[in-house]
Design a protein around this motif. Structure first.
Motif, PDB file in Angstrom:
ATOM      1  N   ILE A 204       0.845  -1.197   0.000  1.00  0.00           N
ATOM      2  CA  ILE A 204       0.000   0.000   0.000  1.00  0.00           C
ATOM      3  C   ILE A 204       0.878   1.244   0.000  1.00  0.00           C
ATOM      4  O   ILE A 204       0.620   2.215  -0.729  1.00  0.00           O
ATOM      5  N   ALA A 205       1.927   1.232   0.809  1.00  0.00           N
ATOM      6  CA  ALA A 205       2.847   2.369   0.860  1.00  0.00           C
ATOM      7  C   ALA A 205       3.539   2.577  -0.484  1.00  0.00           C
ATOM      8  O   ALA A 205       3.720   3.716  -0.936  1.00  0.00           O
ATOM      9  N   ALA A 206       3.908   1.490  -1.136  1.00  0.00           N
ATOM     10  CA  ALA A 206       4.569   1.598  -2.441  1.00  0.00           C
ATOM     11  C   ALA A 206       3.621   2.172  -3.485  1.00  0.00           C
ATOM     12  O   ALA A 206       4.017   2.988  -4.334  1.00  0.00           O
ATOM     13  N   THR A 207       2.362   1.759  -3.427  1.00  0.00           N
ATOM     14  CA  THR A 207       1.372   2.291  -4.360  1.00  0.00           C
ATOM     15  C   THR A 207       1.191   3.790  -4.165  1.00  0.00           C
ATOM     16  O   THR A 207       1.148   4.561  -5.130  1.00  0.00           O
ATOM     17  N   LEU A 208       1.117   4.215  -2.916  1.00  0.00           N
ATOM     18  CA  LEU A 208       0.928   5.641  -2.654  1.00  0.00           C
ATOM     19  C   LEU A 208       2.165   6.437  -3.039  1.00  0.00           C
ATOM     20  O   LEU A 208       2.054   7.544  -3.596  1.00  0.00           O
ATOM     21  N   ALA A 209       3.354   5.883  -2.797  1.00  0.00           N
ATOM     22  CA  ALA A 209       4.587   6.564  -3.192  1.00  0.00           C
ATOM     23  C   ALA A 209       4.647   6.740  -4.707  1.00  0.00           C
ATOM     24  O   ALA A 209       5.060   7.791  -5.211  1.00  0.00           O
ATOM     25  N   ALA A 210       4.214   5.719  -5.438  1.00  0.00           N
ATOM     26  CA  ALA A 210       4.204   5.810  -6.899  1.00  0.00           C
ATOM     27  C   ALA A 210       3.213   6.865  -7.375  1.00  0.00           C
ATOM     28  O   ALA A 210       3.467   7.578  -8.347  1.00  0.00           O
ATOM     29  N   TRP A 211       2.075   6.958  -6.685  1.00  0.00           N
ATOM     30  CA  TRP A 211       1.081   7.976  -7.049  1.00  0.00           C
ATOM     31  C   TRP A 211       1.629   9.380  -6.814  1.00  0.00           C
ATOM     32  O   TRP A 211       1.438  10.280  -7.633  1.00  0.00           O
ATOM     33  N   LEU A 212       2.330   9.574  -5.713  1.00  0.00           N
ATOM     34  CA  LEU A 212       2.912  10.884  -5.425  1.00  0.00           C
ATOM     35  C   LEU A 212       3.951  11.270  -6.469  1.00  0.00           C
ATOM     36  O   LEU A 212       4.104  12.444  -6.795  1.00  0.00           O
ATOM     37  N   ALA A 213       4.664  10.281  -6.988  1.00  0.00           N
ATOM     38  CA  ALA A 213       5.723  10.554  -7.967  1.00  0.00           C
ATOM     39  C   ALA A 213       5.191  10.758  -9.378  1.00  0.00           C
ATOM     40  O   ALA A 213       5.888  11.309 -10.238  1.00  0.00           O
ATOM     41  N   ALA A 214       3.959  10.308  -9.623  1.00  0.00           N
ATOM     42  CA  ALA A 214       3.371  10.417 -10.964  1.00  0.00           C
ATOM     43  C   ALA A 214       2.764  11.807 -11.168  1.00  0.00           C
ATOM     44  O   ALA A 214       2.455  12.507 -10.206  1.00  0.00           O
ATOM     45  N   PRO A 215       2.560  12.215 -12.423  1.00  0.00           N
ATOM     46  CA  PRO A 215       1.916  13.502 -12.688  1.00  0.00           C
ATOM     47  C   PRO A 215       0.505  13.514 -12.103  1.00  0.00           C
ATOM     48  O   PRO A 215      -0.202  12.503 -12.151  1.00  0.00           O
ATOM     49  N   PRO A 216       0.069  14.639 -11.533  1.00  0.00           N
ATOM     50  CA  PRO A 216      -1.278  14.711 -10.958  1.00  0.00           C
ATOM     51  C   PRO A 216      -2.350  14.578 -12.033  1.00  0.00           C
ATOM     52  O   PRO A 216      -2.171  15.047 -13.154  1.00  0.00           O
ATOM     53  N   GLU A 217      -3.479  13.934 -11.688  1.00  0.00           N
ATOM     54  CA  GLU A 217      -4.517  13.705 -12.691  1.00  0.00           C
ATOM     55  C   GLU A 217      -5.926  13.866 -12.125  1.00  0.00           C
ATOM     56  O   GLU A 217      -6.815  13.071 -12.390  1.00  0.00           O
ATOM     57  N   GLY A 218      -6.138  14.897 -11.326  1.00  0.00           N
ATOM     58  CA  GLY A 218      -7.468  15.136 -10.796  1.00  0.00           C
ATOM     59  C   GLY A 218      -7.856  14.099  -9.764  1.00  0.00           C
ATOM     60  O   GLY A 218      -7.093  13.792  -8.867  1.00  0.00           O
ATOM     61  N   TRP A 219      -9.067  13.539  -9.900  1.00  0.00           N
ATOM     62  CA  TRP A 219      -9.534  12.521  -8.961  1.00  0.00           C
ATOM     63  C   TRP A 219      -9.222  11.131  -9.480  1.00  0.00           C
ATOM     64  O   TRP A 219      -9.409  10.822 -10.660  1.00  0.00           O
ATOM     65  N   SER A 220      -8.731  10.254  -8.609  1.00  0.00           N
ATOM     66  CA  SER A 220      -8.488   8.871  -8.995  1.00  0.00           C
ATOM     67  C   SER A 220      -8.681   7.964  -7.794  1.00  0.00           C
ATOM     68  O   SER A 220      -8.673   8.398  -6.643  1.00  0.00           O
ATOM     69  N   ALA A 221      -8.873   6.688  -8.080  1.00  0.00           N
ATOM     70  CA  ALA A 221      -9.003   5.663  -7.043  1.00  0.00           C
ATOM     71  C   ALA A 221      -8.180   4.458  -7.466  1.00  0.00           C
ATOM     72  O   ALA A 221      -8.043   4.172  -8.663  1.00  0.00           O
ATOM     73  N   ILE A 222      -7.603   3.772  -6.483  1.00  0.00           N
ATOM     74  CA  ILE A 222      -6.797   2.583  -6.759  1.00  0.00           C
ATOM     75  C   ILE A 222      -7.166   1.488  -5.767  1.00  0.00           C
ATOM     76  O   ILE A 222      -7.241   1.733  -4.559  1.00  0.00           O
ATOM     77  N   ASN A 223      -7.389   0.297  -6.285  1.00  0.00           N
ATOM     78  CA  ASN A 223      -7.497  -0.895  -5.450  1.00  0.00           C
ATOM     79  C   ASN A 223      -6.098  -1.499  -5.336  1.00  0.00           C
ATOM     80  O   ASN A 223      -5.652  -2.200  -6.251  1.00  0.00           O
TER      81      ASN A 223
END
Length: 296
Positions: A204-223
Motif C-alpha cells: 500500500i505504501a509503495a502504491t501511494l509513493a508511486a502515485w505521489l511521484a506520478a503527474p497529478p490527474e485530478g480525482w483517482s481511485a486505486i485498489n
C-alpha cells in the motif's frame, strides 16, 4: 515534499511513514503523544483552527474503523465527514495540492462478483458509508491544480509497531496467525469459501509513493493489490502451515462444512491501475506476527 500524515502510528500509517520518510519530510498529526501536531478529528472546530505549516501533500490514514462505530457511532461519523472536511480545508489553505485517503474496498458493497475501480458503489454498513463519505469530501477539493486519491484495500496485513495499542485483533490477517501460534487451532465460523485479496502495508505504501511521484490527474481511485488472492480457508491453511513450522506442533483448521455455493466465493477484487500490483510476501509477515505472539 513536506507531507502531513495522519494515523502515523497505525497499521498502514506506520508503513507510509517508513517508506516516504526516506525521501520526503513527514509532519505527523494525531491524538497520541509524539505527534508533531495534536488534533482530534472528532472536534472539527478545533481542526479548523489549526495553524499548519506549509505542506505539499496530505495523506489521511486515520479513517474510522468498525470499533469506532461500536464505541460511539455519532463521534465516528463526525470524524469521517466533518473532521475530515476541516482537515482537508486546512491542508489546502497550507498549500497541499496532493490529497490522499486510505479508504476501504467495502465502499463497493458486499464482497461478491468482480470489482475494480469503476464498479458501482454500494456501501451498506455505517463503516462503509463513512469511508465513502470521506472519499467524497476529498473529491470535493479537486480542481485544476489539486489531485486527490482514494486507496481501497481489501484485506490488509502488516507488522505491528505497538501491539498493545492495536484494536483490530478480530480481523482475519491478525486473528488467524495469533490463534495458530498460541492455540494451534484456527476456527472459521463460516465455510471459509469467501475469496479475498490480502495486501501488505508495504505494498500500500509503495502504491501511494508511486502515485505521489506520478503527474497529478485530478480525482483517482486505486485498489491496491497484494500477492495472495484466495479463500479465507486457504489463508487459514497458510497460517496453520507456518505455525507448525515455528512450533513443531500441528495446527488444525475447523470450519462450517460447505454444502453448496457460498456467498462471496466468486469475489474477484481487481484493479485497472498499473500502480496496484504488489510484491510483499505474506508468509514473511505472518511469521513475524506469530513469533511476536509466542514471545509475549
Amino acid at each position: 515534499m513536506r507531507i502531513l500524515l495522519t494515523g502515523a502510528t497505525g497499521l498502514i500509517g506506520q508503513a507510509l511513514r517508513a517508506r516516504l520518510g526516506a525521501t520526503h519530510e513527514i509532519v505527523t498529526l494525531g491524538r497520541r503523544e509524539g505527534a508533531d501536531i495534536h488534533a482530534d478529528l472528532s472536534d472539527p472546530a478545533a481542526v479548523a483552527a489549526l495553524d499548519l505549516p506549509p505542506i505539499e501533500a496530505l495523506l489521511h490514514c486515520a479513517g474510522v474503523i468498525d470499533e469506532d462505530f461500536r464505541d460511539d457511532p455519532q463521534r465516528a461519523m463526525t470524524m469521517a465527514v466533518f473532521g475530515a472536511e476541516a482537515l482537508v480545508a486546512r491542508a489546502r489553505a497550507s498549500g497541499a495540492k496532493r490529497l490522499a485517503y486510505v479508504s476501504s474496498a467495502h465502499v463497493y458493497g458486499p464482497m461478491v462478483g468482480t470489482v475494480n475501480e469503476v464498479s458501482p458503489f454500494n456501501p451498506v454498513s455505517n463503516y462503509a458509508i463513512a469511508h465513502f463519505a470521506t472519499e467524497q469530501v476529498f473529491r470535493r477539493f479537486v480542481d485544476g491544480e489539486v489531485a486527490a486519491l482514494a486507496l481501497r484495500p481489501c484485506a490488509v496485513f502488516g507488522d505491528l509497531a505497538d501491539p498493545d495499542r492495536f484494536r483490530r485483533w478480530s480481523l482475519i490477517p491478525f486473528s488467524f496467525p495469533r490463534e495458530a501460534a498460541l492455540d494451534h487451532r484456527i476456527t472459521i465460523r463460516s465455510t471459509g469459501e469467501q475469496r479475498r485479496n490480502f495486501v501488505g502495508t508495504d505494498d500500500i505504501a509503495a502504491t501511494l509513493a508511486a502515485w505521489l511521484a506520478a503527474p497529478p490527474e485530478g480525482w483517482s481511485a486505486i485498489n491496491p493489490l497484494g500477492t495472495f488472492t484466495g479463500t479465507v480457508f486457504a489463508f487459514a491453511e497458510l497460517c496453520a502451515e507456518i505455525a507448525q513450522e515455528l512450533t513443531g506442533k500441528p495446527c488444525t483448521v475447523t470450519r462450517v462444512r460447505p454444502e453448496g455455493p457460498t456467498m462471496g466465493d466468486d469475489y474477484n477484487y481487481t484493479s485497472l491501475s498499473p500502480l496496484a500490483h504488489g510484491k510483499q510476501d505474506p508468509r514473511v509477515v505472518l511469521t513475524r506476527l506469530m513469533t511476536a505472539a509466542l514471545e509475549e
